[in-house]
Motif scaffolding. Structure first.
Motif, PDB file in Angstrom:
ATOM      1  N   TYR A 250      65.056  96.338  64.323  1.00  0.00           N
ATOM      2  CA  TYR A 250      64.278  95.271  63.692  1.00  0.00           C
ATOM      3  C   TYR A 250      62.826  95.290  64.160  1.00  0.00           C
ATOM      4  O   TYR A 250      61.905  95.049  63.370  1.00  0.00           O
ATOM      5  N   PHE A 253      60.966  97.845  62.277  1.00  0.00           N
ATOM      6  CA  PHE A 253      60.733  97.365  60.905  1.00  0.00           C
ATOM      7  C   PHE A 253      59.524  96.433  60.866  1.00  0.00           C
ATOM      8  O   PHE A 253      58.662  96.547  59.982  1.00  0.00           O
ATOM      9  N   GLU A 256      56.292  98.416  61.384  1.00  0.00           N
ATOM     10  CA  GLU A 256      55.971  99.259  60.233  1.00  0.00           C
ATOM     11  C   GLU A 256      55.602  98.447  58.994  1.00  0.00           C
ATOM     12  O   GLU A 256      54.665  98.788  58.263  1.00  0.00           O
ATOM     13  N   THR A 257      56.342  97.366  58.740  1.00  0.00           N
ATOM     14  CA  THR A 257      56.168  96.600  57.502  1.00  0.00           C
ATOM     15  C   THR A 257      55.072  95.543  57.609  1.00  0.00           C
ATOM     16  O   THR A 257      54.301  95.339  56.664  1.00  0.00           O
ATOM     17  N   HIS A 258      55.001  94.860  58.745  1.00  0.00           N
ATOM     18  CA  HIS A 258      54.069  93.741  58.884  1.00  0.00           C
ATOM     19  C   HIS A 258      52.883  94.038  59.804  1.00  0.00           C
ATOM     20  O   HIS A 258      52.011  93.184  59.990  1.00  0.00           O
ATOM     21  N   PRO A 311      64.638  90.947  55.026  1.00  0.00           N
ATOM     22  CA  PRO A 311      63.698  92.073  54.861  1.00  0.00           C
ATOM     23  C   PRO A 311      62.668  91.857  53.746  1.00  0.00           C
ATOM     24  O   PRO A 311      61.780  92.697  53.581  1.00  0.00           O
ATOM     25  N   HIS A 312      62.773  90.768  52.985  1.00  0.00           N
ATOM     26  CA  HIS A 312      61.953  90.621  51.779  1.00  0.00           C
ATOM     27  C   HIS A 312      60.962  89.473  51.833  1.00  0.00           C
ATOM     28  O   HIS A 312      60.259  89.231  50.848  1.00  0.00           O
ATOM     29  N   SER A 378      64.152 105.539  55.614  1.00  0.00           N
ATOM     30  CA  SER A 378      63.120 104.704  56.225  1.00  0.00           C
ATOM     31  C   SER A 378      63.766 103.535  56.953  1.00  0.00           C
ATOM     32  O   SER A 378      64.925 103.203  56.704  1.00  0.00           O
ATOM     33  N   ALA A 380      62.886 100.472  56.536  1.00  0.00           N
ATOM     34  CA  ALA A 380      63.063  99.424  55.523  1.00  0.00           C
ATOM     35  C   ALA A 380      64.399  99.579  54.811  1.00  0.00           C
ATOM     36  O   ALA A 380      65.091  98.587  54.533  1.00  0.00           O
ATOM     37  N   ASN A 384      67.575  96.814  54.734  1.00  0.00           N
ATOM     38  CA  ASN A 384      68.189  96.354  53.478  1.00  0.00           C
ATOM     39  C   ASN A 384      69.682  96.673  53.434  1.00  0.00           C
ATOM     40  O   ASN A 384      70.493  95.838  53.021  1.00  0.00           O
TER      41      ASN A 384
END
Length: 407
Positions: A250, A253, A256-258, A311-312, A378, A380, A384
């Motif tokens: 997590y 994630f 990488e995402t935020h 995740p969204h 990935s 992400a 998911n």
């Protein structure tokens, strides 16, 4: 009536709940799982310092958890036949060795050896301490398991804080400070072992034979008991593979995402795990009042809406949703253990070892598989994929009613 009394008397060694013992093993559980959590807490540090892949990160978790998984049922089964109270402090000695080795491990291979030693310590600790919780429950089994489990979940939640405050600044060698936790746990376990050794019911395990069609004094046939155990294993699978995915990946994630820092990501993971610790404490007492099956159902399946959303959503809502997911999900495991213990009376060590072993094994295997998938897809995608695991909570509908397994 006589047969029922014969079987139920070993359920607890005391007529009242022995809170000092329950709090003692809960504190040791906190210390034990704090030391275990140093492994996952080090993942971001080890990944950079040793240039590890996600597959190797998963393999570290797998090595520790599969060791505990394979050994715990054996420890529990042995203790049902020949209890050894002073194995409790001995188990923590293996954890101490693992912690010292992990702090100075120069290579990936030595890291694996270190976490295997930690896994051996957990294999000894969990089934026997769960038995102590059962004996000290005074009949309040859900509450006693929750007190025992909440210590472990609090310890696990401290991993991200350790990364943010210690490992980011000091690095891998900072693990050496947790030798203090190990030594403290050894001292407490000696005290618990003294109480444990005085329980006369442990000197003479039950040897009474049962009917081939009925398991002890439950109202279920042997086939029904086996089927119920299988359902419980699937529920443990859904919970612990999801928990393992969050614990191991997590933070990656979020980074990488935020675009958060390693330190910031650890605080988000801490929020999830701290909520899980609180949820663990509430689960047991609620199950004592509203029934094991009802709370198991609510706990796992009720997590799904939040896990699927996580995740969204934006960074702020990710924190909010993760707190709800952690709180709801973690109320289940202590109840599942108690439910299974009541299914198979007289095999407290075996059942405790089996379910702690399954939890560790599935968590480690899930982490390894998810890491391998992450290398080919990935992070992400992993978040998911794992978010749908709590939907398996629907299987709780297949569990017998509490009254069908009660003594």
């Amino acid at each position: 009536m006589t047969g029922s009394k014969t079987q139920t008397s070993p359920s607890a060694s005391t007529a009242t709940t022995v809170y000092p013992i329950l709090f003692a093993i809960s504190i040791v559980h906190l210390l034990n799982d704090t030391m275990q959590s140093t492994v996952s807490a080090l993942f971001p540090i080890l990944k950079d310092s040793m240039n590890l892949t996600f597959s190797q990160i998963g393999l570290i978790a797998f090595a520790m958890n599969i060791t505990a998984s394979l050994l715990q049922p054996l420890v529990g089964l042995y203790a049902d036949v020949r209890p050894r109270p002073y194995i409790l402090p001995l188990g923590v000695c293996f954890t101490l060795i693992g912690i010292i080795t992990l702090s100075i491990a120069p290579t990936f291979a030595i890291v694996l050896l270190a976490v295997i030693s930690v896994g051996i310590g957990s294999a000894v600790f969990h089934p026997e301490s769960s038995r102590v919780a059962y004996l000290a429950s005074g009949g309040r089994r859900g509450l006693s398991q929750s007190i025992f489990q909440v210590g472990g979940n609090i310890g696990s939640s401290l991993g991200p804080i350790m990364t943010a405050l210690v490992f980011v600044k000091i690095g891998q060698f900072g693990v050496i400070w947790f030798t203090i936790a190990a030594l403290t746990a050894i001292v407490i376990q000696f005290k618990v072992a003294q109480w444990y050794s005085k329980q006369s019911l442990h000197v003479a395990p039950i040897k009474k034979k049962t009917s081939p069609s009925v398991t002890h004094h439950t109202g279920l046939s042997r086939a029904q008991v086996i089927g119920t155990i299988i359902v419980l294993v699937f529920l443990v699978f859904s919970k612990h593979v999801y928990m393992s995915s969050i614990t191991s990946y997590y933070t990656f994630f979020l980074i990488e995402t935020h675009g958060v820092t390693v330190q910031q990501a650890q605080y988000f993971l801490f929020a999830f795990l701290a909520a899980a610790a609180v949820g663990t404490f509430f689960g047991g007492p609620l199950s004592d009042r509203f029934g094991r099956k009802n709370i198991i159902w609510l706990s796992i399946l009720g997590t799904a809406p939040f896990s699927i959303l996580m995740p969204h959503v934006s960074l702020y809502w990710a924190a909010v949703v993760s707190i709800f997911a952690g709180f709801i999900l973690s109320s289940a495991f202590s109840i599942i253990v108690v439910y299974a213990q009541e299914l198979v009376p007289g095999k407290i060590g075996l059942i405790s070892g089996l379910f702690f072993g399954v939890a560790f094994g599935l968590g480690g295997l899930g982490s390894a598989v998810m890491g391998n998938i992450a290398d080919h897809t990935s992070i992400a995608f992993i978040m998911n994929l794992s978010s749908y695991l709590p939907l398996l909570g629907i299987l709780a509908i297949l569990l017998p009613k509490d009254k069908d397994i009660s003594a």
